[in-house]
Design a protein around this motif. Structure first.
Motif, short mmCIF file in Angstrom:
data_model
loop_
_atom_site.label_atom_id
_atom_site.label_comp_id
_atom_site.label_asym_id
_atom_site.label_seq_id
_atom_site.Cartn_x
_atom_site.Cartn_y
_atom_site.Cartn_z
N PRO A 5 -20.89 -13.83 33.83
CA PRO A 5 -19.84 -14.61 33.16
C PRO A 5 -19.93 -16.11 33.51
CG PRO A 5 -18.89 -12.59 34.03
CD PRO A 5 -20.31 -12.65 34.53
N ALA A 6 -20.29 -16.41 34.78
CA ALA A 6 -20.37 -17.82 35.21
C ALA A 6 -21.51 -18.54 34.47
CB ALA A 6 -20.58 -17.91 36.71
N ALA A 7 -22.67 -17.87 34.34
CA ALA A 7 -23.82 -18.49 33.66
C ALA A 7 -23.54 -18.68 32.17
CB ALA A 7 -25.07 -17.63 33.86
N GLU A 8 -22.90 -17.67 31.55
CA GLU A 8 -22.57 -17.79 30.13
C GLU A 8 -21.54 -18.90 29.89
OE1 GLU A 8 -23.56 -16.67 27.25
OE2 GLU A 8 -25.20 -15.50 28.08
N ALA A 9 -20.53 -18.98 30.77
CA ALA A 9 -19.51 -20.02 30.63
C ALA A 9 -20.14 -21.41 30.75
CB ALA A 9 -18.42 -19.85 31.69
N ALA A 10 -21.15 -21.53 31.63
CA ALA A 10 -21.78 -22.83 31.87
C ALA A 10 -22.48 -23.38 30.63
CB ALA A 10 -22.77 -22.72 33.03
N ARG A 11 -22.87 -22.48 29.70
CA ARG A 11 -23.53 -23.01 28.49
C ARG A 11 -22.56 -23.20 27.32
NH1 ARG A 11 -26.05 -19.98 24.47
NH2 ARG A 11 -25.39 -17.80 24.39
N GLY A 36 -25.92 -28.53 13.80
CA GLY A 36 -26.04 -27.37 14.69
C GLY A 36 -26.71 -26.18 14.03
N GLY A 37 -27.09 -26.32 12.76
CA GLY A 37 -27.75 -25.23 12.05
C GLY A 37 -26.81 -24.16 11.56
N ALA A 38 -25.50 -24.46 11.58
CA ALA A 38 -24.54 -23.43 11.21
C ALA A 38 -24.34 -23.36 9.69
CB ALA A 38 -23.20 -23.70 11.89
N ILE A 39 -24.59 -24.45 8.99
CA ILE A 39 -24.58 -24.39 7.52
C ILE A 39 -25.83 -25.09 7.01
CG2 ILE A 39 -22.07 -24.25 7.17
CD1 ILE A 39 -21.97 -27.22 6.68
N ALA A 79 -29.50 -25.22 20.44
CA ALA A 79 -30.26 -25.76 21.57
C ALA A 79 -29.87 -25.09 22.89
CB ALA A 79 -30.09 -27.28 21.66
N GLY A 80 -29.71 -23.75 22.85
CA GLY A 80 -29.44 -23.02 24.08
C GLY A 80 -27.99 -23.08 24.55
N ARG A 81 -27.12 -23.73 23.76
CA ARG A 81 -25.71 -23.80 24.14
C ARG A 81 -24.85 -23.20 23.03
NH1 ARG A 81 -27.40 -28.97 26.23
NH2 ARG A 81 -27.25 -28.96 28.51
N MET A 82 -23.67 -22.72 23.44
CA MET A 82 -22.72 -22.18 22.46
C MET A 82 -21.60 -23.22 22.29
SD MET A 82 -21.98 -19.53 20.56
CE MET A 82 -22.46 -17.92 21.17
N PHE A 83 -21.46 -23.72 21.07
CA PHE A 83 -20.43 -24.73 20.79
C PHE A 83 -19.23 -24.07 20.10
CE2 PHE A 83 -24.29 -27.17 21.17
CZ PHE A 83 -23.89 -28.35 21.81
N ASN A 84 -18.04 -24.38 20.58
CA ASN A 84 -16.81 -23.97 19.90
C ASN A 84 -16.11 -25.25 19.45
OD1 ASN A 84 -16.63 -20.98 20.42
ND2 ASN A 84 -16.82 -21.71 22.52
N LEU A 85 -16.12 -25.48 18.15
CA LEU A 85 -15.57 -26.71 17.61
C LEU A 85 -14.15 -26.42 17.10
CD1 LEU A 85 -17.44 -28.99 15.03
CD2 LEU A 85 -15.02 -28.52 14.86
N LEU A 86 -13.18 -27.13 17.64
CA LEU A 86 -11.78 -26.95 17.23
C LEU A 86 -11.40 -28.13 16.35
CD1 LEU A 86 -10.29 -26.01 20.73
CD2 LEU A 86 -11.29 -24.49 19.05
N PHE A 263 -25.72 -39.64 9.63
CA PHE A 263 -26.44 -40.56 10.50
C PHE A 263 -25.69 -40.69 11.82
CE2 PHE A 263 -27.62 -44.72 12.23
CZ PHE A 263 -29.01 -44.61 12.20
N GLY A 264 -26.38 -40.48 12.92
CA GLY A 264 -25.74 -40.56 14.24
C GLY A 264 -25.12 -39.24 14.67
N VAL A 265 -25.10 -38.25 13.76
CA VAL A 265 -24.44 -36.97 14.05
C VAL A 265 -25.28 -36.12 15.02
CG1 VAL A 265 -23.48 -34.86 13.04
CG2 VAL A 265 -23.27 -37.03 11.82
N ASP A 266 -26.61 -36.11 14.81
CA ASP A 266 -27.49 -35.35 15.72
C ASP A 266 -27.36 -35.89 17.15
OD1 ASP A 266 -28.31 -33.97 13.51
OD2 ASP A 266 -30.22 -35.01 13.27
N GLN A 267 -27.27 -37.22 17.24
CA GLN A 267 -27.17 -37.86 18.56
C GLN A 267 -25.83 -37.50 19.23
OE1 GLN A 267 -28.29 -39.43 15.76
NE2 GLN A 267 -30.42 -39.63 16.41
N LEU A 268 -24.78 -37.43 18.42
CA LEU A 268 -23.47 -37.06 18.95
C LEU A 268 -23.49 -35.63 19.48
CD1 LEU A 268 -20.38 -37.50 19.37
CD2 LEU A 268 -20.07 -36.75 16.99
N LEU A 269 -24.09 -34.73 18.71
CA LEU A 269 -24.16 -33.32 19.13
C LEU A 269 -24.99 -33.17 20.41
CD1 LEU A 269 -23.34 -30.42 18.48
CD2 LEU A 269 -25.37 -30.22 17.04
N GLU A 270 -26.09 -33.92 20.47
CA GLU A 270 -26.94 -33.91 21.68
C GLU A 270 -26.12 -34.41 22.89
OE1 GLU A 270 -31.18 -35.85 23.21
OE2 GLU A 270 -30.00 -36.88 21.69
#
Length: 533
Positions: A5-11, A36-39, A79-86, A263-270
């Motif tokens: 759970p700790a390793a999963e939470a960290a990503r 993020g490749g979601a759409i 990119a190896g991370r799980m993003f939750n966008l609210l 433009f600038g969105v990929d950099q923001l996500l990174e």
């Protein structure tokens, strides 16, 4: 391969997007999902009619008006991370929904319109982030339109928000002169390409090294000198980015771009993946004793920060949004509600993609899952395997407008009571039932909430309602010893009411009246907010 759970939470990176209406928040949300490749395609925001719907604005009134009034959750792996966008409501009449959504976020992206800078609603939302110690990333949007001088925008962030701005990129021009931006850390130029004269969009060219000959294809000598001088000045004037100062709420990394032109969105996500914090410990009480729940703890725990009815009009469903605070959640698990002791089997938990959803087989701290239920779960409920854990409650605030509501067809009065209770349980509006008389009193922060409510009652419950002015201007929750409360209630029968939890509420004709009555009854407290017990 099973992970802890700790390793999963960290990503995990769970973040909210806040902005003044019209700063481009919904467009940025859609383009972050694209990055993020979601759409697979962005731009529905600009289309007409039904296509004008973005992935996060799913409620009918939102599509018609082009505003966000309901917080949405979108989950994607990148990119190896799980993003939750609210995604939070952009309209100020829904600030309470935004406040609650921010309780579930570990970081916030503040979107500023490059021409307008910090607007009143941005300031309000920023104050909420500060109250909750939420680190803030700044995205200065609409650089492809005429904009304020970037130095002036940074000064405004510094003076109005008392935050040290640390630009990670530096723009070359704005509006028609906007050519792209310098990546200050990697010493390269990221070119911005306008759409072709025939409206075609080839995307933006790849970044080029600063010292190389390729730069001349995008900037003439004067532009090159201007952007390099600006970058040098801003690096001298600004503190260098320090992740610790950002996490402690003293500094904000600044990104520039155009969400509409991706433009600038990929950099923001990174940047979010790199700098935004993973889930952290959450204060709670266990058996009345204070404790802190850590993401890696074995017990599955979480809290409900939002309830939404009728996300799927075909099924009269009611989804409670649970922000997980610890453990590894698995589908089919049994969780207990702390304040009622009820045990629920979570057999059909969902992960959200705006109004689309899929079954969540497992989830970890930082994730948001939806639990379908019929009135069992409420905003502010704490859930855990033991049922002994309680997180701090989410407050209800005294409404600013109070109106009477009645249904046009008197035979549907019972249906109205049920529908109003369902909507009030979502926490967006408040419902008061006067001790004397049959009318319901609905409380809200702003007028738009009544319009949304009427629209939803008509579409989701087939109830045509009329809102009318009420004789009351203020509502206060009453707290006192039983005898003192009964004495007060007996003398003010006509102004007594109960909220949906049955707690006593005093309805006053003015703020002056509250002051006057409070002086005469010193043993009764008149509260502007309440936490659900």
């Amino acid at each position: 391969m099973s992970t802890s759970p700790a390793a999963e939470a960290a990503r995990r990176r769970t973040f909210a997007i806040i902005s003044h209406p019209d700063a481009g928040k919904t467009t940025l949300t859609e383009n972050l999902l694209l990055a993020g490749g979601a759409i697979r395609a962005a731009g529905a925001v600009r289309a007409r009619g039904e296509n004008r719907r973005t992935r996060s604005d799913w409620m009918k009134i939102e599509r018609e008006r082009g505003i966000s009034v309901s917080a949405s959750v979108m989950t994607f792996d990148h990119a190896g991370r799980m993003f939750n966008l609210l995604d939070t409501p952009g309209h100020e009449d829904f600030s309470e929904d935004t406040y609650r959504t921010l309780t579930a976020a570990d970081a916030a992206v503040m979107v500023l319109d490059a021409a307008k800078g910090i607007e009143p609603q941005t300031l309000k939302l920023f104050e909420v982030c500060r109250l909750r110690d939420i680190p803030i990333v700044t995205f200065i949007n609409k650089m492809d339109r005429e904009a304020q001088d970037p130095f002036a925008l940074l000064d405004e962030i510094g003076s109005k928000l008392a935050l040290d701005p640390a630009p990670l990129y530096w723009p070359a021009g704005s509006g028609g002169r906007f050519k792209g931006m310098l990546d200050l850390a990697r010493q390269r130029f990221i070119p911005f390409a306008k759409k072709g004269s025939d409206g075609t969009d080839e995307g933006h060219p790849e970044p080029v090294a600063l010292g190389g000959n390729s730069l001349a294809a995008f900037l003439d000598e004067a532009e090159q000198a201007e952007v390099e001088e600006g970058a040098m000045l801003v690096q001298e004037a600004s503190k260098p980015f320090d992740r610790q100062a950002f996490l402690e709420g003293h500094m904000t990394p600044v990104f520039f771009g155009s969400a509409l032109r991706h433009f600038g969105v990929d950099q923001l996500l990174e940047g979010l993946g790199e700098y935004a914090p993973p889930p952290k410990g959450v204060p709670a009480t266990r058996g009345g004793e204070p404790t802190e729940v850590q993401p890696g703890d074995k017990e599955v725990t979480g809290f409900i920060f939002k309830v939404q009815a009728n996300m799927d009009p075909n099924h009269r469903d009611r989804i409670a949004f649970l922000r997980l605070a610890s453990g590894k959640f698995s589908r089919g698990m049994k969780l207990k509600v702390q304040n009622t002791g009820k045990q629920i089997s979570v057999n059909a938990p969902v992960m959200f993609f705006a109004s689309d959803r899929e079954l969540a087989e497992e989830a970890y701290a930082g994730d948001v899952i939806g639990i379908p239920n019929h009135g069992v779960l409420r905003v502010g409920d704490s859930l855990s395997e033991s049922g002994a854990l309680r997180f701090a409650g989410l407050p209800n605030f005294a409404p600013e407008i109070l109106q009477r509501v009645r249904v046009k067809d008197p035979l549907k009065a019972k249906h109205l009571a049920k529908a109003l209770t369902g909507l009030a349980e979502e926490g967006v509006t408040q419902l008061f039932r006067p001790d004397v008389g049959a009318d319901f009193i609905v409380g809200a922060v702003g007028q738009l909430q009544f319009e949304v409510m009427a629209d939803r009652l008509a579409n989701e419950y087939q109830l045509e309602v009329i809102f009318e002015p009420s004789p009351y201007a203020e509502a206060r929750w009453l707290v006192a010893e039983r005898a003192d409360l009964e004495d007060f209630a007996n003398k003010h029968k006509m102004q007594m009411s109960a909220d949906i939890d049955g707690q006593p509420v005093f309805l006053a004709k003015s703020a002056w009246e509250i002051g006057y009555v409070a002086e005469r009854y010193p043993k009764v407290r008149f509260e502007r907010s309440k936490e659900r017990a």
